[in-house]
Design a protein around this motif. Structure first.
Motif, short mmCIF file in Angstrom:
data_model
loop_
_atom_site.label_atom_id
_atom_site.label_comp_id
_atom_site.label_asym_id
_atom_site.label_seq_id
_atom_site.Cartn_x
_atom_site.Cartn_y
_atom_site.Cartn_z
N LEU A 108 0.81 -1.21 0.00
CA LEU A 108 0.00 0.00 0.00
C LEU A 108 0.86 1.27 0.00
CD1 LEU A 108 -2.85 -1.02 2.48
CD2 LEU A 108 -2.89 -1.04 -0.02
N SER A 109 2.03 1.18 0.58
CA SER A 109 2.93 2.34 0.61
C SER A 109 3.49 2.66 -0.76
CB SER A 109 4.10 2.06 1.57
OG SER A 109 3.63 1.90 2.87
N ASN A 110 3.57 1.65 -1.62
CA ASN A 110 4.18 1.83 -2.93
C ASN A 110 3.23 2.32 -4.01
OD1 ASN A 110 6.82 1.19 -2.20
ND2 ASN A 110 6.41 -0.99 -2.37
N PHE A 111 1.92 2.36 -3.73
CA PHE A 111 1.00 2.91 -4.72
C PHE A 111 1.28 4.40 -4.89
CE2 PHE A 111 -1.93 -0.66 -3.52
CZ PHE A 111 -2.03 -1.22 -4.79
N THR A 112 1.32 4.86 -6.12
CA THR A 112 1.51 6.28 -6.38
C THR A 112 0.32 7.07 -5.85
OG1 THR A 112 2.72 5.72 -8.39
CG2 THR A 112 1.93 7.99 -8.19
N LEU A 113 -0.86 6.51 -6.04
CA LEU A 113 -2.09 7.13 -5.54
C LEU A 113 -2.91 6.06 -4.85
CD1 LEU A 113 -4.16 9.46 -5.34
CD2 LEU A 113 -5.04 8.72 -7.57
N LEU A 114 -3.24 6.29 -3.60
CA LEU A 114 -4.07 5.37 -2.83
C LEU A 114 -5.37 6.10 -2.50
CD1 LEU A 114 -4.35 2.65 -1.30
CD2 LEU A 114 -3.38 3.83 0.69
N VAL A 115 -6.49 5.50 -2.87
CA VAL A 115 -7.80 6.08 -2.58
C VAL A 115 -8.44 5.26 -1.48
CG1 VAL A 115 -10.07 6.67 -3.48
CG2 VAL A 115 -8.06 6.88 -4.96
N LEU B 279 -3.13 2.35 10.19
CA LEU B 279 -3.27 3.61 9.46
C LEU B 279 -2.12 4.57 9.76
CD1 LEU B 279 -7.09 4.27 9.88
CD2 LEU B 279 -5.89 3.89 7.71
N LEU B 280 -1.74 4.64 11.01
CA LEU B 280 -0.63 5.51 11.39
C LEU B 280 0.65 5.11 10.67
CD1 LEU B 280 0.64 7.76 13.03
CD2 LEU B 280 0.86 6.16 14.94
N GLU B 281 0.95 3.83 10.67
CA GLU B 281 2.16 3.34 10.00
C GLU B 281 2.06 3.57 8.49
OE1 GLU B 281 5.89 1.83 9.32
OE2 GLU B 281 4.99 2.33 11.25
N LEU B 282 0.92 3.29 7.91
CA LEU B 282 0.74 3.47 6.47
C LEU B 282 0.90 4.94 6.08
CD1 LEU B 282 -0.07 2.43 3.66
CD2 LEU B 282 -2.46 2.72 4.35
N LEU B 283 0.24 5.83 6.81
CA LEU B 283 0.33 7.25 6.48
C LEU B 283 1.73 7.80 6.73
CD1 LEU B 283 -3.15 8.39 7.80
CD2 LEU B 283 -2.45 8.04 5.43
N GLU B 284 2.41 7.26 7.72
CA GLU B 284 3.80 7.67 7.98
C GLU B 284 4.68 7.30 6.78
OE1 GLU B 284 7.18 9.19 9.70
OE2 GLU B 284 5.12 9.43 10.41
N ARG B 285 4.50 6.11 6.27
CA ARG B 285 5.31 5.66 5.12
C ARG B 285 4.99 6.45 3.85
NH1 ARG B 285 6.22 -0.81 5.20
NH2 ARG B 285 6.77 -1.03 7.38
N ARG B 286 3.74 6.86 3.70
CA ARG B 286 3.32 7.57 2.49
C ARG B 286 3.57 9.07 2.58
NH1 ARG B 286 0.58 4.99 -1.12
NH2 ARG B 286 -0.50 6.85 -1.84
N TYR B 287 3.80 9.59 3.78
CA TYR B 287 3.96 11.02 4.00
C TYR B 287 5.08 11.58 3.14
CZ TYR B 287 4.14 15.45 6.47
OH TYR B 287 4.11 16.79 6.78
N ASP B 288 4.77 12.61 2.36
CA ASP B 288 5.73 13.27 1.46
C ASP B 288 6.30 12.35 0.39
OD1 ASP B 288 5.58 15.91 2.20
OD2 ASP B 288 7.27 15.83 3.59
N ALA B 289 5.70 11.17 0.20
CA ALA B 289 6.22 10.24 -0.80
C ALA B 289 5.19 9.86 -1.85
CB ALA B 289 6.73 8.97 -0.11
N ALA B 290 3.91 9.90 -1.48
CA ALA B 290 2.85 9.48 -2.39
C ALA B 290 1.55 10.19 -2.01
CB ALA B 290 2.66 7.96 -2.33
N SER B 291 0.59 10.14 -2.91
CA SER B 291 -0.68 10.82 -2.67
C SER B 291 -1.74 9.86 -2.15
CB SER B 291 -1.19 11.46 -3.97
OG SER B 291 -0.29 12.44 -4.41
N THR B 292 -2.54 10.36 -1.23
CA THR B 292 -3.64 9.58 -0.68
C THR B 292 -4.90 10.43 -0.74
OG1 THR B 292 -2.08 8.53 0.86
CG2 THR B 292 -4.43 8.25 1.32
N ARG C 260 -0.40 13.58 10.13
CA ARG C 260 0.11 13.11 8.85
C ARG C 260 -0.84 13.39 7.69
NH1 ARG C 260 2.23 11.35 13.03
NH2 ARG C 260 4.34 10.56 13.10
N ILE C 261 -2.10 13.64 8.03
CA ILE C 261 -3.08 13.95 6.98
C ILE C 261 -3.12 15.45 6.69
CG2 ILE C 261 -5.54 14.00 6.40
CD1 ILE C 261 -5.84 11.37 7.97
N VAL C 262 -3.16 16.29 7.71
CA VAL C 262 -3.45 17.71 7.49
C VAL C 262 -2.29 18.50 6.90
CG1 VAL C 262 -5.25 17.78 9.24
CG2 VAL C 262 -2.93 18.41 9.86
#
Length: 124
Positions: free
Chosen positions: A36-43, A60-73, A100-102
């Motif tokens: 899930l971290s490697n998706f360019t865009l996660l909806v 969710l916390l871990e996922l959003l941490e990994r995606r932060y500043d790296a991919a779009s959600t 991590r969201i705001v």
């Protein structure tokens, strides 16, 4: 101008079900996080429809941490952003998830128009 082709990849829509299945396999949650971290865009659709339990909050916390500043959600929800913290449980986990969201977020308000109600009025 260079043309870019994007191939969408679909996953099961129920994140909780994916986590549950992954938890039953060795290293399953780690592999799911990586995927899930490697998706360019996660909806994430139906965001906060049901309040998440502690296990989902941690994931969710871990996922959003990994995606932060790296991919779009993209979070699709019926709830206003002012209610998200409470729906996330109002805990320290909720604080961290919201942090991590705001930051670095673009909010798109779609208004109050409800297409389902509109269609119900015009359909016999």
């Amino acid at each position: 101008m260079e043309r870019v082709s994007i191939k969408p990849r679909a996953i099961q829509p129920d994140l909780e079900e994916l986590i549950s299945v992954a938890a039953d396999r060795p290293h399953g949650k780690t592999q799911l996080l990586k995927k899930l971290s490697n998706f360019t865009l996660l909806v994430i659709d139906e965001w906060l429809l049901d309040p998440p339990d502690e296990a989902l909050q941690s994931f969710l916390l871990e996922l959003l941490e990994r995606r932060y500043d790296a991919a779009s959600t993209v979070f699709c929800t019926q709830y206003p952003k002012k209610d998200w913290h409470t729906r996330l449980g109002g805990s320290v986990h909720a604080d961290a998830i919201m942090d991590r969201i705001v930051h670095n977020t673009t909010w798109i308000e779609t208004g109050t128009f409800n297409m389902r109600e509109h269609q119900a009025r015009i359909m016999p």
